[in-house]
Design a protein around this motif. Sequence first.
Motif, short mmCIF file in Angstrom:
data_model
loop_
_atom_site.label_atom_id
_atom_site.label_comp_id
_atom_site.label_asym_id
_atom_site.label_seq_id
_atom_site.Cartn_x
_atom_site.Cartn_y
_atom_site.Cartn_z
N THR A 1 43.43 33.49 37.58
CA THR A 1 42.46 33.53 38.44
C THR A 1 43.73 33.67 40.41
O THR A 1 44.75 33.13 40.11
CB THR A 1 42.13 31.88 38.76
OG1 THR A 1 42.76 30.94 39.01
CG2 THR A 1 40.70 31.26 37.89
N CYS B 1 44.96 40.30 33.05
CA CYS B 1 43.47 40.12 32.73
C CYS B 1 43.33 40.29 31.20
O CYS B 1 44.42 41.42 30.29
CB CYS B 1 42.35 40.91 32.82
SG CYS B 1 42.12 40.83 34.90
N SER C 1 40.69 32.99 33.93
CA SER C 1 38.86 32.27 34.64
C SER C 1 38.07 32.31 33.31
O SER C 1 38.49 32.74 32.33
CB SER C 1 38.58 33.62 35.42
OG SER C 1 38.87 34.88 34.24
N VAL D 1 35.79 34.89 37.95
CA VAL D 1 37.37 35.23 38.40
C VAL D 1 37.69 34.99 39.44
O VAL D 1 38.55 33.98 39.44
CB VAL D 1 37.77 36.58 38.92
CG1 VAL D 1 39.02 36.90 38.58
CG2 VAL D 1 37.67 37.33 37.14
#
Length: 231
Positions: free
Chosen positions: A84, A57, A93, A204
């Motif tokens: 994702t 992330c 995402s 997400v």
Amino acid sequence: MKKIACLSLGFLLVLPMVANAQDKEEDRVKASGEVLRDILESPDKGIPHDLVDKAECVVIYPSVKKAAFIVGGSYGRGVMTCRTGATFKGPWSAPAMMALEGASFGLQIGGQATDFVLLIMNEKGANSVLSSKVKIGGDASAAAGPVGRNLSAETDVVLKAEILSWSRAQGLFAGVSLTGSTMRADDDANKHLYGHDVSAKDIVFKHEVKAPPSASLLLSELHKISPQRKP
């Protein structure tokens, strides 16, 4: 009739407030994309791209302000996008809105604004942030990120940290420790941005949550720099 008129008037008064709240979140998403573009495309002092390749992330907090250096309190709002899929190997995402609270950040003297970029480097750290409030350096191990587009990411500090972080203030870009700060999903901001209640985890993991147009720069930059996660 009076009751209906009052309800109608109340509805008309609320509409501009809702629209204004959504506009604020859209602006925050756009600003986050601009910060990420500037940092990732810096010719010599950006974030190593191989770190982005390994990240689950990316979190961006644009223009975090601190009221006073002596007090040391701060509060920032930004966005997070994750790869994702159940194992974080898919496309980036739609953005989830995030809040940053706590600690004194050394570069923030006086009232100047500072941009922060964080990489979450493994599934454990990503799931923690998506599920609850996380204390950086406590609930999730953290380190100041290395600076330089071509630096190797194979260092002990990088390999052991769940969260790496950088700051940019008045043109100065550097790795920075955010240990002691807390990071959490901003549920109100997510509701404003998407028009309904939605959790960071749903944004997400559920493909039906579509990214707003304001996220185009943010996502296009990440897909350009790192379209696929590398082991």
